[in-house]
Write a protein that holds these residues in place. Structure first.
Motif, PDB file in Angstrom:
ATOM      1  N   ALA A 178       0.985  -1.224   0.129  1.00 36.73           N
ATOM      2  CA  ALA A 178      -0.163   0.066  -0.085  1.00 36.73           C
ATOM      3  C   ALA A 178       1.092   1.199   0.057  1.00 36.73           C
ATOM      4  O   ALA A 178       0.569   2.222  -0.690  1.00 36.73           O
ATOM      5  N   ARG A 179       1.803   1.352   0.863  1.00 37.72           N
ATOM      6  CA  ARG A 179       2.574   2.419   0.860  1.00 37.72           C
ATOM      7  C   ARG A 179       3.576   2.506  -0.467  1.00 37.72           C
ATOM      8  O   ARG A 179       3.861   3.545  -0.768  1.00 37.72           O
ATOM      9  N   LEU A 180       3.880   1.349  -1.081  1.00 40.53           N
ATOM     10  CA  LEU A 180       4.668   1.692  -2.372  1.00 40.53           C
ATOM     11  C   LEU A 180       3.723   2.206  -3.411  1.00 40.53           C
ATOM     12  O   LEU A 180       4.321   3.228  -4.172  1.00 40.53           O
ATOM     13  N   ARG A 181       2.433   1.584  -3.403  1.00 39.00           N
ATOM     14  CA  ARG A 181       1.437   2.413  -4.394  1.00 39.00           C
ATOM     15  C   ARG A 181       1.347   3.735  -3.938  1.00 39.00           C
ATOM     16  O   ARG A 181       1.322   4.507  -4.956  1.00 39.00           O
ATOM     17  N   GLU A 182       1.293   4.193  -2.636  1.00 38.74           N
ATOM     18  CA  GLU A 182       0.963   5.599  -2.459  1.00 38.74           C
ATOM     19  C   GLU A 182       2.224   6.359  -2.631  1.00 38.74           C
ATOM     20  O   GLU A 182       2.122   7.671  -3.338  1.00 38.74           O
ATOM     21  N   HIS A 183       3.308   5.990  -2.537  1.00 41.97           N
ATOM     22  CA  HIS A 183       4.558   6.797  -2.435  1.00 41.97           C
ATOM     23  C   HIS A 183       5.667   6.637  -3.731  1.00 41.97           C
ATOM     24  O   HIS A 183       6.613   7.177  -3.847  1.00 41.97           O
ATOM     25  N   GLY A 184       5.411   5.455  -4.434  1.00 36.86           N
ATOM     26  CA  GLY A 184       6.272   5.072  -5.483  1.00 36.86           C
ATOM     27  C   GLY A 184       7.367   4.363  -5.183  1.00 36.86           C
ATOM     28  O   GLY A 184       7.529   4.160  -3.832  1.00 36.86           O
ATOM     29  N   VAL A 185       8.223   4.059  -6.090  1.00 39.83           N
ATOM     30  CA  VAL A 185       9.427   3.217  -5.822  1.00 39.83           C
ATOM     31  C   VAL A 185      10.753   3.980  -5.282  1.00 39.83           C
ATOM     32  O   VAL A 185      11.081   5.208  -6.057  1.00 39.83           O
ATOM     33  N   SER A 186      11.367   3.701  -4.311  1.00 35.85           N
ATOM     34  CA  SER A 186      12.519   4.471  -3.795  1.00 35.85           C
ATOM     35  C   SER A 186      13.979   3.652  -4.499  1.00 35.85           C
ATOM     36  O   SER A 186      13.851   2.613  -5.056  1.00 35.85           O
ATOM     37  N   PRO A 187      14.996   4.550  -4.111  1.00 32.26           N
ATOM     38  CA  PRO A 187      16.277   3.946  -4.412  1.00 32.26           C
ATOM     39  C   PRO A 187      16.602   2.487  -3.728  1.00 32.26           C
ATOM     40  O   PRO A 187      17.447   1.630  -4.395  1.00 32.26           O
ATOM     41  N   ILE A 188      15.870   1.975  -2.775  1.00 27.31           N
ATOM     42  CA  ILE A 188      16.379   0.851  -2.134  1.00 27.31           C
ATOM     43  C   ILE A 188      15.364  -0.419  -2.255  1.00 27.31           C
ATOM     44  O   ILE A 188      15.497  -1.248  -1.998  1.00 27.31           O
ATOM     45  N   HIS A 189      14.530   0.000  -3.382  1.00 27.40           N
ATOM     46  CA  HIS A 189      13.639  -1.137  -3.843  1.00 27.40           C
ATOM     47  C   HIS A 189      14.173  -1.984  -4.797  1.00 27.40           C
ATOM     48  O   HIS A 189      14.909  -1.360  -5.929  1.00 27.40           O
ATOM     49  N   ARG A 190      13.865  -3.233  -4.824  1.00 22.90           N
ATOM     50  CA  ARG A 190      14.464  -4.118  -5.819  1.00 22.90           C
ATOM     51  C   ARG A 190      13.364  -3.951  -7.188  1.00 22.90           C
ATOM     52  O   ARG A 190      12.572  -4.625  -7.306  1.00 22.90           O
TER      53      ARG A 190
END
Length: 201
Positions: A178-190
Motif C-alpha cells: 500500500a505504501r509503495l502504491r502511495e509513494h512510488g518506488v525508492s532507490p532501495i527497492h528491488r
C-alpha cells in the motif's frame, strides 16, 4: 521419531574447522540481502542456537551478542539492491555468502552452507538443506544475518519513513504494498521484483 526422519550427525566433519553460512532477506522487495559466516569455538558452546526464524527478536538479539563474543570468528556481508537486480537474488545471495566467508579473520577448512547451493570459491563447501536447524554454526550464521539485516532496515526506515520499513523489514506485506502504491518506488527497492517492476511501468 518417524522412520522418515534423519538424525544429522557432525561426526563426518571431525577434524575440520567449520564455518556455518546463511543468508537473510531473499524475499523482501527492499533493502540488501545479507549473509553471515561463523566459526564457533568448541570451548564456548552457546545454548539455544537454532533457525533464526524460530526465535523471537529479543532472543535473536541476545544470541547475536553471545555469538560475537564467543565465536572464533564471524563476519557479515551483503549484496545491494542494485546487485540483486543485476545478477538475480540467488546469485546475489551466494555472492553475499562468499563475501562473508572471505571476510573471516580465521580461515576455515570447510564451509557448511544452509540450503541446496554453494557459492563458487576455492574453499571446500557443502550445502545442507535446513542446515540452520541442524548445524549450530549455521544457526549462528542465520541469527547474525537476520539481526544485521533487521538493524539495516531500521536504519533505512529513518531515511524512508513513508514505507514503514521498521514494521515489515521490506517484505511484501499489505502495508508495504500500500505504501509503495502511495509513494512510488525508492532507490532501495528491488526493481526486478514483480510488485516493484509493475509500478515502474
Amino acid at each position: 521419531m518417524t522412520k522418515t526422519e534423519l538424525v544429522f550427525s557432525m561426526d563426518a566433519y571431525a577434524g575440520e574447522l567449520i564455518c556455518g553460512v546463511d543468508e537473510a532477506g531473499r524475499g523482501p522487495l527492499a533493502g540488501p540481502v545479507m549473509a553471515a559466516a561463523v566459526i564457533l569455538d568448541p570451548a564456548h558452546p552457546i545454548a539455544g542456537l537454532r533457525d533464526s526464524k524460530k526465535l523471537s527478536e529479543a532472543k535473536r538479539d541476545l544470541l547475536a551478542i553471545e555469538i560475537k563474543k564467543y565465536a572464533l570468528a564471524w563476519a557479515v556481508a551483503e549484496c545491494s539492491e542494485q546487485e540483486i537486480d543485476e545478477i538475480n537474488i540467488l546469485q546475489a545471495s551466494l555472492l553475499a555468502m562468499r563475501r562473508a566467508i572471505e571476510a573471516l579473520a580465521v580461515t576455515p577448512t570447510l564451509a557448511l552452507i544452509d540450503g541446496n547451493r554453494c557459492p563458487v570459491m576455492l574453499l571446500r563447501a557443502e550445502a545442507i538443506v535446513k542446515g540452520d536447524d541442524k548445524v549450530a554454526a549455521i544457526s549462528a550464521a542465520s541469527i547474525l544475518a537476520k539481526t544485521a539485516r533487521d538493524h539495516r532496515l531500521a536504519e533505512l526506515h529513518l531515511v524512508y519513513p513513508q514505507y514503514a520499513l521498521d514494521q515489515h523489514k521490506g517484505y511484501p506485506t499489505a502495508l508495504h504494498l500500500a505504501r509503495l502504491r502511495e509513494h512510488g518506488v525508492s532507490p532501495i527497492h528491488r526493481k526486478s521484483y514483480a510488485p516493484v517492476k509493475a509500478l515502474l511501468k
